[in-house]
Design an enzyme around this catalytic site. Sequence first.
Site, PDB file in Angstrom:
ATOM      1  N   TYR A   1     -12.892  -9.808   0.190  1.00  0.00           N
ATOM      2  CA  TYR A   1     -13.449  -8.483   0.453  1.00  0.00           C
ATOM      3  C   TYR A   1     -14.875  -8.650   0.971  1.00  0.00           C
ATOM      4  O   TYR A   1     -15.602  -9.524   0.509  1.00  0.00           O
ATOM      5  CB  TYR A   1     -13.523  -7.637  -0.825  1.00  0.00           C
ATOM      6  CG  TYR A   1     -12.218  -7.163  -1.403  1.00  0.00           C
ATOM      7  CD1 TYR A   1     -11.012  -7.765  -1.077  1.00  0.00           C
ATOM      8  CD2 TYR A   1     -12.197  -6.107  -2.312  1.00  0.00           C
ATOM      9  CE1 TYR A   1      -9.822  -7.321  -1.635  1.00  0.00           C
ATOM     10  CE2 TYR A   1     -11.004  -5.666  -2.872  1.00  0.00           C
ATOM     11  CZ  TYR A   1      -9.823  -6.278  -2.533  1.00  0.00           C
ATOM     12  OH  TYR A   1      -8.656  -5.839  -3.091  1.00  0.00           O
TER      13      TYR A   1
ATOM     14  N   ASN B   1       0.827  -1.210   0.000  1.00  0.00           N
ATOM     15  CA  ASN B   1       0.000   0.000   0.000  1.00  0.00           C
ATOM     16  C   ASN B   1       0.857   1.254   0.000  1.00  0.00           C
ATOM     17  O   ASN B   1       0.531   2.250  -0.661  1.00  0.00           O
ATOM     18  CB  ASN B   1      -0.923  -0.003   1.216  1.00  0.00           C
ATOM     19  CG  ASN B   1      -2.049  -1.013   1.097  1.00  0.00           C
ATOM     20  OD1 ASN B   1      -2.221  -1.635   0.050  1.00  0.00           O
ATOM     21  ND2 ASN B   1      -2.812  -1.189   2.149  1.00  0.00           N
TER      22      ASN B   1
ATOM     23  N   ARG C   1     -13.191   2.363   7.045  1.00  0.00           N
ATOM     24  CA  ARG C   1     -12.027   1.489   7.130  1.00  0.00           C
ATOM     25  C   ARG C   1     -10.712   2.236   6.888  1.00  0.00           C
ATOM     26  O   ARG C   1      -9.709   1.980   7.527  1.00  0.00           O
ATOM     27  CB  ARG C   1     -12.181   0.344   6.124  1.00  0.00           C
ATOM     28  CG  ARG C   1     -11.086  -0.708   6.217  1.00  0.00           C
ATOM     29  CD  ARG C   1     -10.143  -0.658   5.025  1.00  0.00           C
ATOM     30  NE  ARG C   1     -10.875  -0.859   3.783  1.00  0.00           N
ATOM     31  CZ  ARG C   1     -10.376  -0.555   2.597  1.00  0.00           C
ATOM     32  NH1 ARG C   1      -9.175  -0.023   2.482  1.00  0.00           N
ATOM     33  NH2 ARG C   1     -11.084  -0.733   1.503  1.00  0.00           N
TER      34      ARG C   1
ATOM     35  N   ARG D   1      -6.812   1.512 -12.101  1.00  0.00           N
ATOM     36  CA  ARG D   1      -5.375   1.623 -11.885  1.00  0.00           C
ATOM     37  C   ARG D   1      -4.720   0.289 -11.558  1.00  0.00           C
ATOM     38  O   ARG D   1      -5.183  -0.448 -10.696  1.00  0.00           O
ATOM     39  CB  ARG D   1      -5.082   2.632 -10.779  1.00  0.00           C
ATOM     40  CG  ARG D   1      -3.596   2.939 -10.615  1.00  0.00           C
ATOM     41  CD  ARG D   1      -3.382   4.069  -9.655  1.00  0.00           C
ATOM     42  NE  ARG D   1      -3.849   5.330 -10.195  1.00  0.00           N
ATOM     43  CZ  ARG D   1      -4.675   6.151  -9.551  1.00  0.00           C
ATOM     44  NH1 ARG D   1      -5.130   5.821  -8.373  1.00  0.00           N
ATOM     45  NH2 ARG D   1      -5.037   7.294 -10.099  1.00  0.00           N
TER      46      ARG D   1
ATOM     47  N   HIS E   1     -17.189   3.292 -12.320  1.00  0.00           N
ATOM     48  CA  HIS E   1     -16.927   2.501 -11.120  1.00  0.00           C
ATOM     49  C   HIS E   1     -18.187   1.776 -10.646  1.00  0.00           C
ATOM     50  O   HIS E   1     -18.138   1.009  -9.684  1.00  0.00           O
ATOM     51  CB  HIS E   1     -16.387   3.428 -10.015  1.00  0.00           C
ATOM     52  CG  HIS E   1     -15.780   2.736  -8.853  1.00  0.00           C
ATOM     53  ND1 HIS E   1     -16.329   2.760  -7.591  1.00  0.00           N
ATOM     54  CD2 HIS E   1     -14.651   1.989  -8.744  1.00  0.00           C
ATOM     55  CE1 HIS E   1     -15.578   2.069  -6.758  1.00  0.00           C
ATOM     56  NE2 HIS E   1     -14.555   1.584  -7.424  1.00  0.00           N
TER      57      HIS E   1
END
Length: 646
Positions: free
Chosen positions: A429, A6, A525, A366, A396
């Site tokens: 997820y 990340n 989150r 991305r 999206h």
Amino acid sequence: AISSSNLDEFFEIRVGGLKQQIEHSLPRGEPDELSPQACLQAVDAKAQDLVREQYRVFNESLLPALEQEGIRLLKRAAWSEREQRWIQRYFRSSVLPVLSPIALDPAHPFPRIQNKSLNFIVAVEGEDAFGRSTSTAIVKVPRSLPRVISLPALTGSGMHDFVLLSSIIHAHMEEIFPGLTVRGAYQFRLTRNSDLWVEEEEVDDLMRALRGELPTRHFGDAVRLEVADNCPDDMIQFLLGTFELSSSDMVRVNGPVNLHRIGALYDHVDRPDLKFAPFEARTPARLVENKDLFAVMRAGDLMLHHPFDSFAPVIDLVRQAAADPGVRAIKLTLYRSGADSPMVDALIEAARAGKEVTAVVELRARFDEAANIALATRLQEAGANVAYGVVGYKCHAKMLLVVRQEQSHLRRYVHLGTGNYHERNARTYTDLSLLSADRDLGEDVHRLFMQLTGLGRVAQLKKLLQAPFSLDRTLLALIEREAWQASQGLPARIVAKMNSLADPRIIQALYRASQAGVTIDLIVRGVCCLRPGIPGVSERIQVRSVVGRFLEHERCWWFHAGGRELVWASSADWMQRNLYRRVEVAFPLEDKQTGSRARKECLELYLSDNSQAWTLQSDGTYARVPHADKTGRVCAQASLIRGQYP
């Protein structure tokens, strides 16, 4: 490993963007009013602290804890003679043949260093067979080589002993430069700006333009240099000068320069007792009793909560549609779906069967651009209609539409989700799916696809909210309605869950609602730019973040709404990019049972979590929620796995 990955992306995109703003003298225009230079200085300080903490945890906590379980990452000084002999054979047979050392001299300029690749800068002395001498050389390590190597038991090692490729190369540097004296060898790693730039309005084929840009991603402008902490200052200055970086762009590391690669240990080690226990995702009873998804959806809305509920019904819907002779058309948005997508395979089968298949593929997702280009190409070759959304706006939204001939009329079936059509992500997820045959939802989704593939004014939608048009306005109106309710002495409450909260208008509206007396609970989150608990501003707002086995990813909102209790799910976070620069969809969970379940599982359960929750303080720091004793402990994700809620 995840933290390191990340942070890499943060530098590749965010820091790369800051440096471009500085280079072109552009203002940031953010609410904090920091200049790009001041922001970059703050980022550098925070990043240095974070990296130091990463390596402290790695060296002082993780490695000793692994060693206690018989899992060792052996340093060179700990190699036995038998291990050294095996490692030398491995180096000579599997590593040395693919290395290409570069001695820096007039005939060998500094090589191009690929983004995030492992390299060594080497100090050498002596002359070679041609009488050449140089003081510095570079060894680039190909990405094709594994970074974590398991030692076989025949060397006398334990069952789970490993060495790093960097250690193997370092130990045999003399063999890479035979006849010369190696005075020192030091790892380094360069992070580059990896954002792709395409002037969409100036190109006639976005896919061709992006495909042409992809190779440049590995060689963008340098933004960060990581070096071994024992690297001499003169070599560091040489590298900084070569890459046109300053000392603030450099970080010294006490260990391997890429902690992300250590994640390979997880797959190498067969120790189920040290891993999360596997579980089988549930299939709703309605689907166990009836395999005909169309019939199930006609009987009423069906909500799936992934990964606790299987993602298979969503894939099965496309497969059934592909095989059903009554299905006339299938339309789908693809943002991220994986390289080997069963969803895409089903769409291809449908197209080959003569059905009208339309895919809106977001090529600019991305780091998934190459995979999406490949998927789009496969779909086109099968005869599907492929569009790339709207110029200037990433698509999206997660929508699937199936149009089916039933007797004398066409019926629409829809899937709406908070996550991508990605089978692997659906296992790691947390996301919501809605399967519905509701007429109004079907018409709304149809209008949105017409807008995405054709031309037209803003669609008048009956139930869905769409960014960049109605979503932000409706959110603000819902928040302001709660504020009005509270100001009248009536019950008012907002509970919302999302990945990130950063939109200034939404934050200001939440502050006003808090001041009016609305109780607001936020489960965010990741990034949260709102500060809770400030007297007179946000004292009725609480923010918590849950970090557990699965990545919290669904967006779910509940508004008291004068007792009507509105529940929404969405593909959008409360961020400027989602609300104003993307095509997003929010959908209501109107069925009483569905809405109640979403509120209970996605919101209330997480507000009671005292095992994996952190609370945001008014100064921007986070405090871990104290663990309760075993009898009072609540872990939201574990409860959802078991299907048992406190």
